[in-house]
Enzyme design. Structure first.
Site, PDB file in Angstrom:
ATOM      1  N   SER A 103      69.849 -46.211 -34.068  1.00  0.00           N
ATOM      2  CA  SER A 103      69.826 -47.559 -33.475  1.00  0.00           C
ATOM      3  C   SER A 103      69.484 -47.450 -31.999  1.00  0.00           C
ATOM      4  O   SER A 103      70.022 -46.600 -31.287  1.00  0.00           O
ATOM      5  CB  SER A 103      71.172 -48.265 -33.629  1.00  0.00           C
ATOM      6  OG  SER A 103      71.133 -49.506 -32.937  1.00  0.00           O
ATOM      7  N   CYS A 153      73.741 -77.364 -49.106  1.00  0.00           N
ATOM      8  CA  CYS A 153      74.939 -77.647 -49.929  1.00  0.00           C
ATOM      9  C   CYS A 153      75.771 -76.403 -50.205  1.00  0.00           C
ATOM     10  O   CYS A 153      76.737 -76.451 -50.948  1.00  0.00           O
ATOM     11  CB  CYS A 153      74.548 -78.331 -51.230  1.00  0.00           C
ATOM     12  SG  CYS A 153      73.802 -77.238 -52.442  1.00  0.00           S
ATOM     13  N   HIS A 197      74.135 -57.978 -40.411  1.00  0.00           N
ATOM     14  CA  HIS A 197      72.961 -58.867 -40.463  1.00  0.00           C
ATOM     15  C   HIS A 197      72.697 -59.368 -41.881  1.00  0.00           C
ATOM     16  O   HIS A 197      71.588 -59.777 -42.206  1.00  0.00           O
ATOM     17  CB  HIS A 197      71.730 -58.155 -39.901  1.00  0.00           C
ATOM     18  CG  HIS A 197      71.822 -57.898 -38.417  1.00  0.00           C
ATOM     19  ND1 HIS A 197      70.944 -57.133 -37.724  1.00  0.00           N
ATOM     20  CD2 HIS A 197      72.736 -58.342 -37.505  1.00  0.00           C
ATOM     21  CE1 HIS A 197      71.293 -57.102 -36.437  1.00  0.00           C
ATOM     22  NE2 HIS A 197      72.385 -57.822 -36.286  1.00  0.00           N
ATOM     23  N   ALA A 241      68.031 -49.421 -37.961  1.00  0.00           N
ATOM     24  CA  ALA A 241      66.825 -49.234 -38.766  1.00  0.00           C
ATOM     25  C   ALA A 241      66.373 -47.769 -38.826  1.00  0.00           C
ATOM     26  O   ALA A 241      65.729 -47.359 -39.794  1.00  0.00           O
ATOM     27  CB  ALA A 241      65.712 -50.106 -38.200  1.00  0.00           C
ATOM     28  N   GLN A 288      73.313 -52.538 -39.233  1.00  0.00           N
ATOM     29  CA  GLN A 288      72.460 -53.688 -38.893  1.00  0.00           C
ATOM     30  C   GLN A 288      71.386 -53.857 -39.952  1.00  0.00           C
ATOM     31  O   GLN A 288      70.619 -54.805 -39.907  1.00  0.00           O
ATOM     32  CB  GLN A 288      71.772 -53.445 -37.550  1.00  0.00           C
ATOM     33  CG  GLN A 288      72.729 -53.220 -36.410  1.00  0.00           C
ATOM     34  CD  GLN A 288      71.971 -52.834 -35.141  1.00  0.00           C
ATOM     35  OE1 GLN A 288      71.546 -53.692 -34.381  1.00  0.00           O
ATOM     36  NE2 GLN A 288      71.812 -51.559 -34.911  1.00  0.00           N
ATOM     37  N   THR A 314      64.136 -45.060 -41.802  1.00  0.00           N
ATOM     38  CA  THR A 314      62.706 -44.735 -41.668  1.00  0.00           C
ATOM     39  C   THR A 314      62.323 -43.571 -42.583  1.00  0.00           C
ATOM     40  O   THR A 314      61.206 -43.516 -43.084  1.00  0.00           O
ATOM     41  CB  THR A 314      62.315 -44.404 -40.211  1.00  0.00           C
ATOM     42  OG1 THR A 314      63.143 -43.343 -39.745  1.00  0.00           O
ATOM     43  CG2 THR A 314      62.455 -45.606 -39.300  1.00  0.00           C
TER      44      THR A 314
HETATM   45  P1  NAD Z   1      65.512 -50.370 -33.665  1.00  0.00           P
HETATM   46  O1  NAD Z   1      64.176 -50.414 -34.321  1.00  0.00           O
HETATM   47  O2  NAD Z   1      65.719 -51.127 -32.404  1.00  0.00           O
HETATM   48  O3  NAD Z   1      65.852 -48.857 -33.327  1.00  0.00           O
HETATM   49  C1  NAD Z   1      65.706 -47.838 -34.274  1.00  0.00           C
HETATM   50  C2  NAD Z   1      65.992 -46.536 -33.542  1.00  0.00           C
HETATM   51  O4  NAD Z   1      66.009 -45.474 -34.486  1.00  0.00           O
HETATM   52  C3  NAD Z   1      64.930 -46.195 -32.495  1.00  0.00           C
HETATM   53  O5  NAD Z   1      65.658 -45.888 -31.322  1.00  0.00           O
HETATM   54  C4  NAD Z   1      64.223 -44.957 -33.053  1.00  0.00           C
HETATM   55  O6  NAD Z   1      63.897 -44.032 -32.047  1.00  0.00           O
HETATM   56  C5  NAD Z   1      65.268 -44.380 -33.948  1.00  0.00           C
HETATM   57  N1  NAD Z   1      64.765 -43.661 -35.127  1.00  0.00           N
HETATM   58  C6  NAD Z   1      63.703 -43.973 -35.916  1.00  0.00           C
HETATM   59  N2  NAD Z   1      63.615 -43.098 -36.951  1.00  0.00           N
HETATM   60  C7  NAD Z   1      64.649 -42.204 -36.777  1.00  0.00           C
HETATM   61  C8  NAD Z   1      65.091 -41.079 -37.505  1.00  0.00           C
HETATM   62  N3  NAD Z   1      64.461 -40.663 -38.600  1.00  0.00           N
HETATM   63  N4  NAD Z   1      66.176 -40.411 -37.057  1.00  0.00           N
HETATM   64  C9  NAD Z   1      66.831 -40.802 -35.923  1.00  0.00           C
HETATM   65  N5  NAD Z   1      66.447 -41.868 -35.199  1.00  0.00           N
HETATM   66  C10 NAD Z   1      65.371 -42.569 -35.626  1.00  0.00           C
HETATM   67  O7  NAD Z   1      66.572 -50.731 -34.753  1.00  0.00           O
HETATM   68  P2  NAD Z   1      67.999 -51.393 -34.657  1.00  0.00           P
HETATM   69  O8  NAD Z   1      68.760 -50.802 -33.520  1.00  0.00           O
HETATM   70  O9  NAD Z   1      68.553 -51.330 -36.019  1.00  0.00           O
HETATM   71  O10 NAD Z   1      67.738 -52.926 -34.281  1.00  0.00           O
HETATM   72  C11 NAD Z   1      66.676 -53.683 -34.789  1.00  0.00           C
HETATM   73  C12 NAD Z   1      66.976 -54.756 -35.812  1.00  0.00           C
HETATM   74  O11 NAD Z   1      66.070 -54.501 -36.857  1.00  0.00           O
HETATM   75  C13 NAD Z   1      68.292 -54.797 -36.490  1.00  0.00           C
HETATM   76  O12 NAD Z   1      68.772 -56.070 -36.292  1.00  0.00           O
HETATM   77  C14 NAD Z   1      68.011 -54.609 -38.001  1.00  0.00           C
HETATM   78  O13 NAD Z   1      68.691 -55.611 -38.724  1.00  0.00           O
HETATM   79  C15 NAD Z   1      66.558 -54.856 -38.138  1.00  0.00           C
HETATM   80  N6  NAD Z   1      65.783 -54.005 -39.075  1.00  0.00           N
HETATM   81  C16 NAD Z   1      66.337 -53.536 -40.220  1.00  0.00           C
HETATM   82  C17 NAD Z   1      65.586 -52.724 -41.069  1.00  0.00           C
HETATM   83  C18 NAD Z   1      66.228 -52.218 -42.337  1.00  0.00           C
HETATM   84  O14 NAD Z   1      67.058 -52.900 -42.933  1.00  0.00           O
HETATM   85  N7  NAD Z   1      65.891 -50.996 -42.777  1.00  0.00           N
HETATM   86  C19 NAD Z   1      64.286 -52.377 -40.740  1.00  0.00           C
HETATM   87  C20 NAD Z   1      63.724 -52.890 -39.553  1.00  0.00           C
HETATM   88  C21 NAD Z   1      64.509 -53.706 -38.718  1.00  0.00           C
END
Ligand code: NAD
Length: 255
Positions: free
Chosen positions: A194, A130, A119, A24, A101, A28
């Site tokens: 991640s 179905c 995911h 994720a 993910q 961001t």
């Molecule tokens: P997570 O939220 O656990 O971790 C995100 C990581 O990214 C954190 O460690 C954070 O410090 C870091 N981070 C945030 N912004 C950043 C940036 N600009 N640069 C570098 N690092 C940054 O996310 P995850 O590991 O993907 O696991 C959570 C679950 O959330 C996954 O299963 C995913 O499917 C789901 N998810 C997906 C989305 C999406 O599709 N965009 C959004 C939210 C959650």
């Protein structure tokens, strides 16, 4: 050489089979909150409850009240520099696959081709009773036409689900097999954004390290693999990847 874009560029340029693993945090900078950072999705909702199989099965109205606005929110979002650079790495042959993910489709919009969405994604609707499939547009059209906001299968009448994997639902077997296969082949894995806390994706870096490959981690927060990483960067994904692309250009130019 200290950990940074130049060192990452050298690592990627020397790889035979580099794989990028994203979470994720790469999205961001496009305005999509992640789960664990401050202000993330988990502060407002408990996705393990509302985006779960039990809620979908027992209270589809509540499930779709949460899910429907998220589809609109995510479909209006554009890829950022991080997604663009990852796609460019693949076009240049520097990276062979992207395992994500994320369900937001931003890697696909940026042009990544060997893309493994473990995911699932928002792209389609499925009927769990179905096995009928509908397009994402059809799914939202049916949700909007229904009095209770729940899209239903035209063949059997059961509530439709989007292609996003819910908590309590198995991951798509073909995607997870492909992700493991790339991890087995990878001599370099670059993790971007991640926390590496969600299984089974959290096991992929361990496969690479176990096979003698190098692990590079570009993620703001700590991860359980930090001590095993060959290279560790804590900066913003879009900025650091843009610098890495410039460093690759410099390498190619003989600098
Ligand atoms: P997570 O939220 O656990 O971790 C995100 C990581 O990214 C954190 O460690 C954070 O410090 C870091 N981070 C945030 N912004 C950043 C940036 N600009 N640069 C570098 N690092 C940054 O996310 P995850 O590991 O993907 O696991 C959570 C679950 O959330 C996954 O299963 C995913 O499917 C789901 N998810 C997906 C989305 C999406 O599709 N965009 C959004 C939210 C959650």
């Amino acid at each position: 050489m200290t950990d940074g874009p130049e060192r990452l560029a050298r690592l990627l340029a020397g790889a035979e089979h580099a794989v990028v693993l994203t979470g994720a945090g790469i999205s961001t900078e496009s305005g999509i909150p992640d789960f664990r950072s401050a202000g993330g999705v988990w502060e407002e909702f408990d996705p393990m409850e509302v985006a779960s199989m039990p809620t979908f099965l027992t209270d589809p109205t509540r499930f779709w009240r949460f899910h429907r606005p998220r589809i609109d929110m995510l479909s209006g979002v554009a890829p950022n520099a991080g997604h663009e650079v990852v796609a460019e790495f693949e076009r240049r042959g520097v990276v062979k696959a992207v395992v994500t993910q994320n369900i937001d489709r931003l890697h696909a919009k940026a042009g990544s081709r060997e893309l493994i969405e473990v995911h699932g994604s928002l792209e389609r609707g499925v009927c769990l009773r179905c096995d009928a499939r509908v397009s994402g547009d059809e799914l939202t059209a049916r949700a909007d036409a229904a009095d209770d906001g729940v899209p239903r299968c035209s063949a059997c009448g059961f509530q439709l689900k989007s292609g996003v994997v819910l908590f309590g639902e198995p991951l798509p077997a073909d995607a997870i097999e492909a992700a493991y296969a790339h991890a087995e082949r990878a001599d370099v894995m670059l993790v971007v954004g991640s926390s590496l806390l969600v299984a089974p994706v959290s096991q992929l870096p361990g496969i690479v390290v176990g096979n003698g490959g190098a692990l590079a981690i570009l993620t703001e927060s700590e991860t359980p693999y930090d001590a095993q990483a060959t290279l560790r960067m804590h900066g913003r994904a879009g900025e650091e990847l843009t610098r890495t692309l410039r460093a690759l250009d410099a390498l190619a130019g003989g600098a």
